[in-house]
Scaffold this motif. Sequence first.
Motif, short mmCIF file in Angstrom:
data_model
loop_
_atom_site.label_atom_id
_atom_site.label_comp_id
_atom_site.label_asym_id
_atom_site.label_seq_id
_atom_site.Cartn_x
_atom_site.Cartn_y
_atom_site.Cartn_z
N ILE A 38 0.87 -1.17 0.00
CA ILE A 38 0.00 0.00 0.00
C ILE A 38 0.91 1.22 0.00
O ILE A 38 1.65 1.44 0.96
CB ILE A 38 -0.96 0.00 1.20
CG1 ILE A 38 -1.82 -1.27 1.17
CG2 ILE A 38 -1.82 1.26 1.20
CD1 ILE A 38 -2.72 -1.45 2.36
N ALA A 39 0.86 1.96 -1.09
CA ALA A 39 1.77 3.10 -1.28
C ALA A 39 1.07 4.41 -0.96
O ALA A 39 -0.02 4.67 -1.46
CB ALA A 39 2.28 3.13 -2.72
N PRO A 40 1.69 5.24 -0.14
CA PRO A 40 1.11 6.54 0.17
C PRO A 40 1.41 7.53 -0.95
O PRO A 40 2.24 7.29 -1.82
CB PRO A 40 1.85 6.94 1.45
CG PRO A 40 3.20 6.31 1.28
CD PRO A 40 2.95 5.01 0.57
N GLY A 41 0.74 8.66 -0.89
CA GLY A 41 1.03 9.71 -1.85
C GLY A 41 0.31 10.99 -1.50
O GLY A 41 -0.69 10.97 -0.77
N PHE B 157 -2.38 11.83 -6.95
CA PHE B 157 -2.39 10.71 -7.88
C PHE B 157 -3.09 11.13 -9.16
O PHE B 157 -3.99 11.97 -9.13
CB PHE B 157 -3.17 9.52 -7.29
CG PHE B 157 -2.65 9.05 -5.97
CD1 PHE B 157 -1.70 8.04 -5.90
CD2 PHE B 157 -3.11 9.61 -4.79
CE1 PHE B 157 -1.22 7.60 -4.68
CE2 PHE B 157 -2.63 9.18 -3.56
CZ PHE B 157 -1.68 8.17 -3.51
N ARG C 188 1.99 8.65 -8.89
CA ARG C 188 1.77 9.24 -7.58
C ARG C 188 2.85 10.25 -7.28
O ARG C 188 3.99 10.11 -7.73
CB ARG C 188 1.73 8.17 -6.48
CG ARG C 188 2.93 7.26 -6.45
CD ARG C 188 2.87 6.21 -5.38
NE ARG C 188 3.37 6.68 -4.12
CZ ARG C 188 4.66 6.84 -3.84
NH1 ARG C 188 5.58 6.57 -4.71
NH2 ARG C 188 5.02 7.27 -2.67
N TYR D 67 9.34 4.57 -1.61
CA TYR D 67 8.43 3.57 -2.13
C TYR D 67 8.78 3.16 -3.55
O TYR D 67 8.70 1.99 -3.91
CB TYR D 67 6.97 4.02 -2.01
CG TYR D 67 6.42 3.72 -0.65
CD1 TYR D 67 5.72 2.54 -0.42
CD2 TYR D 67 6.62 4.58 0.42
CE1 TYR D 67 5.24 2.22 0.85
CE2 TYR D 67 6.14 4.28 1.68
CZ TYR D 67 5.45 3.11 1.89
OH TYR D 67 4.98 2.79 3.14
N ALA E 114 -2.98 2.06 -4.02
CA ALA E 114 -3.03 3.35 -3.34
C ALA E 114 -4.48 3.72 -3.08
O ALA E 114 -5.36 3.43 -3.90
CB ALA E 114 -2.36 4.44 -4.18
N VAL F 124 1.34 3.01 -9.45
CA VAL F 124 0.63 1.98 -8.69
C VAL F 124 -0.18 1.14 -9.65
O VAL F 124 -0.52 1.58 -10.76
CB VAL F 124 -0.27 2.60 -7.59
CG1 VAL F 124 0.56 3.41 -6.60
CG2 VAL F 124 -1.39 3.44 -8.17
N LEU G 65 -5.67 2.00 -8.07
CA LEU G 65 -5.93 3.28 -7.40
C LEU G 65 -7.41 3.32 -7.05
O LEU G 65 -8.27 3.20 -7.93
CB LEU G 65 -5.56 4.45 -8.30
CG LEU G 65 -5.85 5.84 -7.77
CD1 LEU G 65 -5.08 6.11 -6.47
CD2 LEU G 65 -5.50 6.90 -8.82
#
Length: 163
Positions: free
Chosen positions: A86-89, A92, A98, A106, A129, A149, A152
Motif C-alpha cells: 500500500i503506497a502513500p502519496g 495521484f 503518484r 516507495y 493506493a 501503482v 488506485l
Amino acid sequence: PCDLAEAGQSLCLPRFSTVPDGKPDAEHRFTDSMSMLRIADIDELEHGLTVNKWGIGEPSRFGRDSAPRQDALDNETGGEGLDLIIAPGLAFDRTGHRLGHGKAYYDEYIRMAHMYARIHALDTPTVLALALREQIVDQVPVEQHDVPVDVLISPDGILKDSQ
C-alpha cells in the motif's frame, strides 16, 4: 488480540529511521532506503511501535523475543516477499502515477520487491493506493525513477486497475 499468523496472514510495516531501539533521546535519521518488517499481531500494531521524532510509528528491528524481525525482502531473516504494497502519496493521476514525499522510498522499494519476486519465482506484489477525491489530479509530475501503482481506489471507486 488477533494473531495474524493463525489467520494465515502476515503484516509488514515500513521502517525508515535509524533510531536505536529503546533509546528515545538518540539521534533520529532517515536511512537511504526503507525495509518492511513483520509484526506479530494487532496488539503489536496498536501498542508496540516505536515513534520516531517525526511522529511516525515504526516496528523495532527486534521482536518481542529479541530475535531480529523478519524483513520481507531478506532471506537471512526468513523474508517471504510481499503480496500487496500500500503506497502513500500526496497526489495521484488516473494512470497510477503518484506524487510522494520526495525521497523515492516507495519507488525504490517497489522495484526491489519486484526483483525479489522474480529471483525467488514469486508473484509480483500488487501496488495499491487509496486516495481522497481532493488528491486526484489530471497529471502528476513524473520522473524516470517513479513507479506507478497498479490499483488506485478513491471514494468514487476504482480509478485504475491493471489486474
